[in-house]
Design an enzyme around this catalytic site. Structure first.
Site, PDB file in Angstrom:
ATOM      1  N   LYS A  84      -7.743   0.808   2.181  1.00  0.00           N
ATOM      2  CA  LYS A  84      -6.275   1.219   1.870  1.00  0.00           C
ATOM      3  C   LYS A  84      -6.259   0.774   0.443  1.00  0.00           C
ATOM      4  CE  LYS A  84      -1.778  -1.067   2.192  1.00  0.00           C
ATOM      5  NZ  LYS A  84      -0.730  -1.968   2.449  1.00  0.00           N
TER       6      LYS A  84
ATOM      7  N   GLY B  99       7.475  -5.977   1.064  1.00  0.00           N
ATOM      8  CA  GLY B  99       8.176  -7.302   1.278  1.00  0.00           C
ATOM      9  C   GLY B  99       9.441  -7.156   1.051  1.00  0.00           C
TER      10      GLY B  99
ATOM     11  N   ALA C 109       4.874  -0.209   3.956  1.00  0.00           N
ATOM     12  CA  ALA C 109       5.544  -1.235   3.034  1.00  0.00           C
ATOM     13  C   ALA C 109       7.168  -0.991   3.239  1.00  0.00           C
ATOM     14  CB  ALA C 109       5.181  -1.225   1.776  1.00  0.00           C
ATOM     15  N   GLY C 110       7.956  -2.112   3.186  1.00  0.00           N
ATOM     16  CA  GLY C 110       9.274  -1.884   3.216  1.00  0.00           C
ATOM     17  C   GLY C 110       9.992  -1.845   4.442  1.00  0.00           C
TER      18      GLY C 110
ATOM     19  N   ASN D 158       3.791  -5.842   7.701  1.00  0.00           N
ATOM     20  CA  ASN D 158       3.272  -7.064   7.550  1.00  0.00           C
ATOM     21  C   ASN D 158       4.279  -8.261   7.610  1.00  0.00           C
ATOM     22  OD1 ASN D 158       0.336  -8.671   6.096  1.00  0.00           O
ATOM     23  ND2 ASN D 158       1.899  -9.580   7.272  1.00  0.00           N
ATOM     24  N   THR D 159       5.292  -8.171   6.352  1.00  0.00           N
ATOM     25  CA  THR D 159       6.242  -9.195   6.432  1.00  0.00           C
ATOM     26  C   THR D 159       7.080  -9.308   7.543  1.00  0.00           C
ATOM     27  OG1 THR D 159       5.749  -8.893   3.910  1.00  0.00           O
ATOM     28  CG2 THR D 159       7.587 -10.314   4.637  1.00  0.00           C
TER      29      THR D 159
END
Lengths: 263, 74
Positions: A100, A161, A187-188, A209-210
């Site tokens: 990645k 994040g 992401a996001g 992830n977050t």
């Protein structure tokens, strides 16, 4: 209906959920979240070794026990040279050509550097890597990444994040319409509803992830995202109705009792 | 080995090594000293060094050795 698999670089997966392994309260919680997410691909990173931190070996053992395909990242790299070298280290350590690719261009919003990203992609693909580039939703950047040999695109929904969801639906929809390669929203994403929407729009998978790791209950949230992704994918395959401006009754009007009785 | 020493930087921390130490020996020493674990990849001065090249990589004074290990990542 025929089987619906995700295919990335010739490998097929039944799950469309890629989950990050950072920010959990413990390695065990991370493992439990991975299991609840029913994901088959997890991302991880490389950092300078600090044996004093103690749980490095434990983390690695648990990662291996998940049985998931590993997608190492080049998080934090700010130049082509850094990204290429970290990718080479990842390939040796994790025995995978998958990477990645992140080349960050701005410290404030962690926006990818598009120019370095294309150059690093070209270099790594030339070295035999299978590059999954973390990119913005810019059409021309994605075209250049495809020309460089990337078989998968990973545009952001929003900065890493932030949990702000799909900020630029127009640009993302354009990418979906213009590219028939796998496109993963990376992401996001902050809520299962946002992941569901990405899947309804026809994207092939979601990487996050977050939103899971920082939930009050990460394991339950992982399961929630898994369900949302399945729902969104099913909706996309089923075909959404077209939105309309005017109301249209769903219950037949013919045979309506009491019709005009009061006149 | 000579008693002369050189100073290199292991993950940005200064470390003394005997003169004429190659990367293979340095890493073995650092594992013994528990400065690093068993699962790692290495770079010298920002350039990845494959395991097959550890023996041929002679360290010099001021070299920056990065030893990385798996961590959680998104």
């Amino acid at each position: 209906m025929k089987e619906d698999h995700l295919t990335l670089y010739g490998e097929t997966f039944s799950s469309r959920f890629l989950l990050g392994t950072a920010l959990y309260e413990s390695p065990q919680q991370m493992c439990d979240a991975v299991a609840a997410a029913r994901c088959e691909i997890i991302t991880l990173g490389l950092r300078r070794q600090n044996p004093a931190a103690g749980d490095g070996e434990r983390f690695w053992q648990l990662i291996q026990q998940t049985g998931c395909r590993l997608l190492p990242n080049t998080a934090g790299c700010k130049s082509v040279k850094e990204a290429v070298n970290l990718a080479q280290m990842s390939r040796e350590l994790f025995s995978t050509e998958w990477i990645k690719l992140e080349v960050i261009g701005d410290d404030y919003n962690l926006q990818p550097d598009p120019f370095a990203l294309v150059e690093a992609s070209r270099e790594l693909i030339g070295q035999g890597f299978k590059v999954l580039p973390y990119c913005t939703d810019d059409l021309i950047l994605c075209q250049r990444l495809r020309e460089a040999g990337c078989e998968v695109l990973m545009p952001w929904g929003a900065p890493i994040g932030t949990g702000r969801g799909l900020l630029n639906r127009y640009a993302l929809k354009t990418l979906r319409e213009r590219f028939d390669c796998p496109v993963i929203i990376d992401a996001g994403i902050g809520a299962p509803s946002q992941a569901c929407e990405a899947m309804e729009m026809g994207f092939d998978a979601v990487l996050l992830n977050t939103a899971v790791a920082k939930a009050q209950n990460p394991v339950l949230m992982a399961a929630s995202f898994a369900n949302a992704l399945v729902a969104g994918r099913q909706a996309y395959r089923a075909g959404l109705m077209q939105a309309r401006q005017t109301a249209s009754p769903s219950t037949p009007t013919i045979g309506q009792p009491f019709w005009h009785q009061n006149k | 080995m000579s008693k002369r020493t050189i100073e290199v930087f292991l993950n940005a921390e200064p470390v003394q090594l005997p003169h004429n130490t190659n990367l293979s020996s340095a890493l073995a020493l650092w594992i013994d000293e528990q400065r690093i674990g068993e699962q790692f990849a290495a770079a010298v001065n920002g350039e990845f060094i494959p395991r097959s090249a550890y023996d041929d990589c002679l360290l010099g004074s001021g070299d920056m050795v990065d030893v990385v290990t798996p961590v959680g990542g998104g």
